[in-house]
Structure formats: C-alpha cells, structure tokens
Design a protein around this motif. Structure first.
Motif, short mmCIF file in Angstrom:
data_model
loop_
_atom_site.label_atom_id
_atom_site.label_comp_id
_atom_site.label_asym_id
_atom_site.label_seq_id
_atom_site.Cartn_x
_atom_site.Cartn_y
_atom_site.Cartn_z
N TYR A 72 -15.87 -2.46 3.24
CA TYR A 72 -16.11 -1.42 4.02
C TYR A 72 -15.67 -0.16 3.85
N GLN A 73 -15.98 0.95 4.52
CA GLN A 73 -15.48 2.23 4.15
C GLN A 73 -14.24 2.59 5.19
N THR A 74 -14.78 2.95 6.43
CA THR A 74 -13.98 3.36 7.39
C THR A 74 -13.30 2.13 8.52
N ASP A 75 -14.33 1.59 8.96
CA ASP A 75 -13.78 0.63 9.97
C ASP A 75 -14.93 -0.53 9.94
N ILE A 76 -14.64 -1.61 10.43
CA ILE A 76 -15.35 -2.85 10.72
C ILE A 76 -15.11 -3.78 11.72
N ALA A 77 -15.71 -4.54 12.24
CA ALA A 77 -15.60 -5.20 13.69
C ALA A 77 -15.77 -6.88 13.08
#
Length: 85
Positions: A72-77
């Motif tokens: 992922y780049q910036t964030d993930i959940a």
C-alpha cells in the motif's frame, strides 16, 4: 505494528469485530500483531482510497497473530470479523 514508521488506531469489540487503521509504513513489510480471542475470524485488508477489499483470509484466533499487510502507499485498514456467532 512493524515497521516503526507505521502507526495504528483500533476500534475493538473483542468477541465480535475489530477495525484497525494503519498509517505510514507503506507496503508489504507492514505487520500488525493482533491478539485474537479463540475462534475463526475473517481478515479483510481494505484500500482506504477506493474502499475495496484487497486481501481476504480466514484466521484462527486464540492468541497473538501477525497479519501482514498487502502493498500500500499511505494507509490501509484491517477489518476482522468473528465467524459462527
């Protein structure tokens, strides 16, 4: 959460569901260690930009489980739901 450049926030109902937001880190090197109660859980990694599930797996609870994030780049959940309730 590893690496140390990542941070996490969580909403937890221990016997039902968990939602964990991971910011920073970036990529497949990110691992979230989750203390899951006994039982079968469904783990879904969600792209926070598109809302799409990018990885889904069944996880057995009963202790701390390391869950590796997809790239992922910036964030993930991470959404965890207990099965068989």
């Amino acid at each position: 959460v590893a690496p140390s450049t990542a941070g996490a926030r969580a909403l937890i109902d221990p016997d039902k569901a968990m939602a964990i937001f991971v910011r920073g880190g970036g990529g497949a090197a990110t691992v979230v260690n989750v203390d899951l109660p006994a039982g079968s859980w469904i783990a879904e990694w969600i792209d926070t930009r598109s809302g799409r599930t990018v990885r889904k797996a069944r996880v057995d609870g009963g202790g701390i489980r390391p869950l590796a994030a997809p790239d992922y780049q910036t964030d993930i959940a991470l959404r965890l739901r207990k099965q068989g309730r």
